[in-house]
Design a protein around this motif. Sequence first.
Motif, PDB file in Angstrom:
ATOM      1  N   ASP A   6      -1.546 -21.636  16.147  1.00 26.34           N
ATOM      2  CA  ASP A   6      -0.161 -21.923  16.499  1.00 26.34           C
ATOM      3  C   ASP A   6       0.618 -22.364  15.267  1.00 26.34           C
ATOM      4  N   ASP A  65       2.681 -31.688  17.600  1.00 31.01           N
ATOM      5  CA  ASP A  65       3.716 -30.666  17.764  1.00 31.01           C
ATOM      6  C   ASP A  65       3.326 -29.645  18.830  1.00 31.01           C
ATOM      7  N   ARG A  66       2.047 -29.263  18.846  1.00 35.02           N
ATOM      8  CA  ARG A  66       1.605 -28.271  19.832  1.00 35.02           C
ATOM      9  C   ARG A  66       1.724 -28.839  21.251  1.00 35.02           C
ATOM     10  N   ARG A  75       7.469 -29.361  26.725  1.00 36.65           N
ATOM     11  CA  ARG A  75       8.877 -28.984  26.858  1.00 36.65           C
ATOM     12  C   ARG A  75       9.060 -27.638  27.551  1.00 36.65           C
ATOM     13  N   SER A  76       8.031 -26.843  27.602  1.00 44.75           N
ATOM     14  CA  SER A  76       8.161 -25.494  28.138  1.00 44.75           C
ATOM     15  C   SER A  76       8.334 -25.526  29.652  1.00 44.75           C
ATOM     16  N   ARG A  86       5.443 -29.108  22.334  1.00 45.60           N
ATOM     17  CA  ARG A  86       6.043 -27.818  22.691  1.00 45.60           C
ATOM     18  C   ARG A  86       5.620 -27.381  24.089  1.00 45.60           C
ATOM     19  N   ARG A  87       4.366 -27.611  24.418  1.00 42.01           N
ATOM     20  CA  ARG A  87       3.883 -27.202  25.741  1.00 42.01           C
ATOM     21  C   ARG A  87       4.512 -28.066  26.842  1.00 42.01           C
ATOM     22  N   THR A 131       3.954 -20.434  13.726  1.00 37.19           N
ATOM     23  CA  THR A 131       5.249 -21.118  13.605  1.00 37.19           C
ATOM     24  C   THR A 131       5.673 -21.339  12.162  1.00 37.19           C
TER      25      THR A 131
END
Length: 655
Positions: free
Chosen positions: A461, A363-364, A370-371, A367-368, A465
């Motif tokens: 993180d 997940d971490r 997608r940023s 997310r990075r 979240t």
Amino acid sequence: MSEATRAPIQLLVNASARERRDRLEILTALLAAPGVEPVYRESVLHWPGDHPVYGWFCRVNGCRAARTNTVDLCHLHRADWRTAKQQPGATRREFLRTAQPKVLDLRLMEPPDCRFCPERPSRHLGLRLCLTHFSRWNKVLFRKRDLTYDEFVALQTEALPGYGDCLVAGCVGRADSPLRLCYVHDERYRNDGRPGGAQRPAGWGGDRVVGREPVEITCTAPDAFRHWCRTARPASRAGTVNLLGLAPLVQAEIRFGLLAHAQKAQRSAWPLWHIQAVANLARLRGVNSVLDLLSDPAALAERERRILRETADELRIVYVTEQEAKEAGFLETEHYGIRYKRRSSHFDFTDVPQRWLRDLLWDRVARRLRSPQAPRSPQHIECGRKACVELGVFLTAVAPGGGHDPTVLTADHMRRFVADHNKRAREGLPSLAIRRDGRPMKVTGYTHRQVFNQARSILRDALETGEAERIGLSREFIIALPTARRSERTRSPFPDPVARALADETNLQLLSDRFDPNDMGYRDIWETLVFTGRRASEVTELRLECTSIHRRVPFLWHDQTKVGNLDEAIRIPQRLYERLEQRKQITIERFEDLYGRSPGPRERTGLALFPSPQKNPDGTVAITYSIFGDAFRDWLEALDIGAWVPHQARHIVSA
């Protein structure tokens, strides 16, 4: 193939009939896209001889003969070059300029029609006679009749009916006898021992006319003969990849693999003969997907294994969704439109023992990616994986139930991990899980800091979240992992004795002669590092047109990608300018050796000054820092002056 690599492959094989239909629909839609060349949609792929990726013409200008499997020259020119290069001063670029074109071997093409029978292929290519007419002409010669060839041609007034298509499933040729096999497969059938015993009557010589004198074909085992026809490999044809006789999904997968390979800027050479070998193997084994062939990679030839693995990597991106990849324990950066340089899209997380920890890592990273400010290198993924593996292996040994239940983990478990890893870093003990070349790596100050900081970042993180609360992971367990303090000293400049040794002309010549036998330019890279103080990657990535003179002052143009400054200029000494000009000439000559011509203006701007010898079809890919670093390390060992790194040249003030 390692267990980590085999797991994603097993996810894709043994698909159900419904899954195979879905995959076929996806690939069909992708291959039908407007920008895709029509050749990728055919069952028999005919490539132009000058195709930029799958071209098969000989490299000699104007030669239309087919190149051999491993080089870019046809058989005749390859033999000519083998003789020519024995002469003093001979160069390949001069040979390519002066060599005369050869004629394409007609045996590598589909035989033309018989000049008398439009439905029959020629058996004699020069005379353009089918088997029947060729047999009749041979009788004229054998009986020594006073009949010229032109007179013989004038007597042939009747066109004979054909025998239909060849019975072999992968053949596009026409049969030239009642056995219903083309000439090539007739020969192969005989060489294979005639499985099934299909044969013509004894004494049939090819000069009987079908329809007037029926020819009876006998077959002792029809099933064996049909199996041979179904699995026999097609005839070799120049510029052609034949996928007939393969399952529709297998055909689509091979075509998609070819398309994906052609779209890569950095790729290896795939000769058409090697691609045909993969198709022939799939036909022989009767597989439903090319991925099934990778279930036993040891049974594959290296050329087949290389093509299939790259194809599998591309298919996995299409077949598997983000969520399915997470369930299986891996991540594809292509799902986020990212492909790191010199790195596949695939990252395997299955070596993280606990599912909850693996999901936090996944997940971490997702997310990075997608940023908007996605990391520029894959280091954040690799470092995070290693940290989670190290923590996970420790919890497997000390936590209840192997640490698979996050609700039972306490601050004491984390403190025990911290103490254990601190000891390993202090004493230089091997890591619990981090390996290199199959052996445990020693925990250094750098790896110790990476493990602590990356694991702490991932767990914090999850805390922010709310994921930690959802899975029941206690806050005390997370905050018990401290931030690792930087303990290493920064690199110092080279001491004077070392600097003198690394600048000594004799030692520099040793670097060129012993550690750069292929003249990749290691000495030029090293001297550029010393004179300019640039980062090593900024030097290895230099383009061909990287030097220029303005107002009689030489400049070096380079990209400072780490800080986002592109096309920056720095003044350089005349000596370095002249050395780089010599390197530019070497690079241009190698381009001419490959293509037989000089690079054009547009090509020159993209060429690498220090081109990579691998996966570099157009000369735009530069060698990696690791290649130069390995040679540099071996050089220092030969000089016996201690362990140093090229980066320390940044601290030297050039004279």
